[in-house]
Design an enzyme around this catalytic site. Sequence first.
Site, short mmCIF file in Angstrom:
data_model
loop_
_atom_site.label_atom_id
_atom_site.label_comp_id
_atom_site.label_asym_id
_atom_site.label_seq_id
_atom_site.Cartn_x
_atom_site.Cartn_y
_atom_site.Cartn_z
N CYS A 1 14.30 35.30 15.23
CA CYS A 1 13.48 34.82 14.15
C CYS A 1 12.97 36.22 13.46
CB CYS A 1 12.19 34.23 14.82
SG CYS A 1 12.34 32.88 15.39
N1 LIG Z 1 14.10 30.26 19.07
C1 LIG Z 1 12.95 30.62 18.71
O1 LIG Z 1 12.23 31.34 19.25
C2 LIG Z 1 12.63 30.08 17.31
C3 LIG Z 1 11.19 29.76 17.22
C4 LIG Z 1 10.74 29.16 15.81
C5 LIG Z 1 11.73 28.73 14.96
N2 LIG Z 1 12.90 28.80 15.10
C6 LIG Z 1 13.94 28.47 14.15
O2 LIG Z 1 14.55 27.06 14.85
C7 LIG Z 1 15.83 26.94 14.30
C8 LIG Z 1 16.61 26.91 15.55
O3 LIG Z 1 16.49 27.96 16.33
P1 LIG Z 1 17.30 27.95 17.75
O4 LIG Z 1 16.56 29.13 18.36
O5 LIG Z 1 16.54 26.66 18.48
O6 LIG Z 1 18.69 28.05 17.83
P2 LIG Z 1 19.80 27.72 18.76
O7 LIG Z 1 21.04 28.51 18.25
O8 LIG Z 1 19.14 28.07 20.02
O9 LIG Z 1 20.07 26.33 18.68
C9 LIG Z 1 20.50 25.65 17.37
C10 LIG Z 1 21.45 24.37 18.20
O10 LIG Z 1 22.04 23.77 16.80
C11 LIG Z 1 23.46 23.44 17.23
N3 LIG Z 1 23.93 23.20 15.81
C12 LIG Z 1 24.56 24.23 14.96
N4 LIG Z 1 24.65 23.42 13.79
C13 LIG Z 1 24.56 22.01 13.93
C14 LIG Z 1 24.50 20.73 13.37
N5 LIG Z 1 25.45 20.77 12.29
N6 LIG Z 1 24.54 19.70 13.86
C15 LIG Z 1 23.83 19.78 15.15
N7 LIG Z 1 23.43 20.86 15.84
C16 LIG Z 1 24.11 22.16 15.36
C17 LIG Z 1 23.72 24.71 17.86
O11 LIG Z 1 25.07 24.34 18.68
C18 LIG Z 1 22.68 24.94 18.70
O12 LIG Z 1 22.81 24.23 19.99
C19 LIG Z 1 15.90 28.45 13.71
O13 LIG Z 1 15.98 28.07 12.26
C20 LIG Z 1 15.14 29.15 13.98
O14 LIG Z 1 14.78 30.26 12.96
C21 LIG Z 1 13.34 29.49 16.13
#
Ligand SMILES: NC(=O)c1ccc[n+]([C@@H]2O[C@H](COP(=O)([O-])OP(=O)(O)OC[C@H]3O[C@@H](n4cnc5c(N)ncnc54)[C@H](O)[C@@H]3O)[C@@H](O)[C@H]2O)c1
Length: 415
Positions: free
Chosen positions: A257
Amino acid sequence: MRVGVAGLGYVGLPLAVAFADAGAEVIGVDVDAAKVEAIAAGRSYIEDVLDDDLARTRERFTAAVGYAALAECDAVLICVPTPLTPNREPDLGPLLGSAEALGAILRAGQLVVLESTSYPGTTRERVAPLLERGGLRAGTDFNLAFSPERVDPGRTDYTLANTPKVVGGLTVECGDRAEALYRLVCSEVVRVASPEVAELTKLLENIFRAVNIALVNELALLTDRMGIDIWEVVAAASTKPYGFMRFEPGPGMGGHCLPVDPFYLSWRAREYDMSTEFIELAGKINQQMPYHCVAKLQRTLNDRGRAVRGARIAVLGVSYKPGVGDIRESPGLKIIELLQELGAEVDYHDPYVAALSQFGLSSTPLEDIVDGADLVLIVTAHPGIDYNAIAERAACVFDLRGVTRADAGAEVVRL
Ligand SMILES: NC(=O)c1ccc[n+]([C@@H]2O[C@H](COP(=O)([O-])OP(=O)(O)OC[C@H]3O[C@@H](n4cnc5c(N)ncnc54)[C@H](O)[C@@H]3O)[C@@H](O)[C@H]2O)c1
């Protein structure tokens, strides 16, 4: 109620479990087959979700690689990554890929909510057109909203259930439906006028943190020259009961983030002839911190008549924050890279990160690396480790997290 979740990572997997716990039938989709297999086998790969959670929700939560099953859902939440390209510009590839795949199977009457962090305008200008490709109209034939995820991995006092959820719908009806959905799993929903307000709300929260961390890091650079202990200053300032909010200095920012999201806004701002100075400056200072830490480590060894080349450095903690194994953008990785370039013999201990294959390293038991090290470098202070005991035992400690006592003695140096 059938809920689909696209992207089963740090955000999507806990969300899927929460909806299954609330009684919904949940279908998760991820392009990573290994994750889908792990869920089927009841094995969690995220600290905040236990194997027990998957066992408990087994009847109601299934995962697949393809999007076809999402056609049966009442609502679909998109939680795919939104990283930066190597040139530090928004990489909407995963998000657009997800929206396109969803668009191909979308049905009238469904609700789609984007949770992935992105710049204002993403839901309306980038996601909606892909969902509409099959001929359905957003806001008329299906509902669309943005609701930012606020999960803080590893945190137990604030969870999805008791953290207010911001929701901005494309239309009032879109917002109403998204609000009703989140009321199943959140105690408070905060409605805002549009997806753009919700998108920018998330970015403001993260930029606020990035800027304040940079502010205290800049002061740490200054106090290093002045010979003042930054930790003592921060602790003293924090005694003010109003008008001050505590932020910790450290080796830089990590995670998916803070080092990434602010640049989604600075990129977008250029379209409006604006350069977002606070964001750029905060990024510059925070990116400089690993270099400062290595320079100070060099000085610390130099004071003891040692060169970095050939020195045995024990790095404690390589994930980007305590209590989790997430190494994305972790300043610990940059520090190890710089130390190896200087010829140091680096070992690390991290109970949450078994191996760092890019450096040819794997986590070594704590006792094994502390005793033989010329310098112990505390990069991330995981819980359950007695850092003061390490400070007493080690030849020399450089503490980047302020977890050793200020009066620990001459062999302990703090950021
Ligand atoms: N990690 C955090 O603390 C956090 C907090 C708030 C917001 N976010 C936001 O949430 C979103 C996701 O973050 P995250 O940390 O969960 O990421 P992550 O990488 O842990 O998980 C994302 C998942 O999406 C999958 N993926 C990729 N392309 C895909 C597709 N086309 N279809 C289906 N699945 C697909 C990946 O394989 C992965 O498992 C981001 O935008 C991030 O900025 C993250």
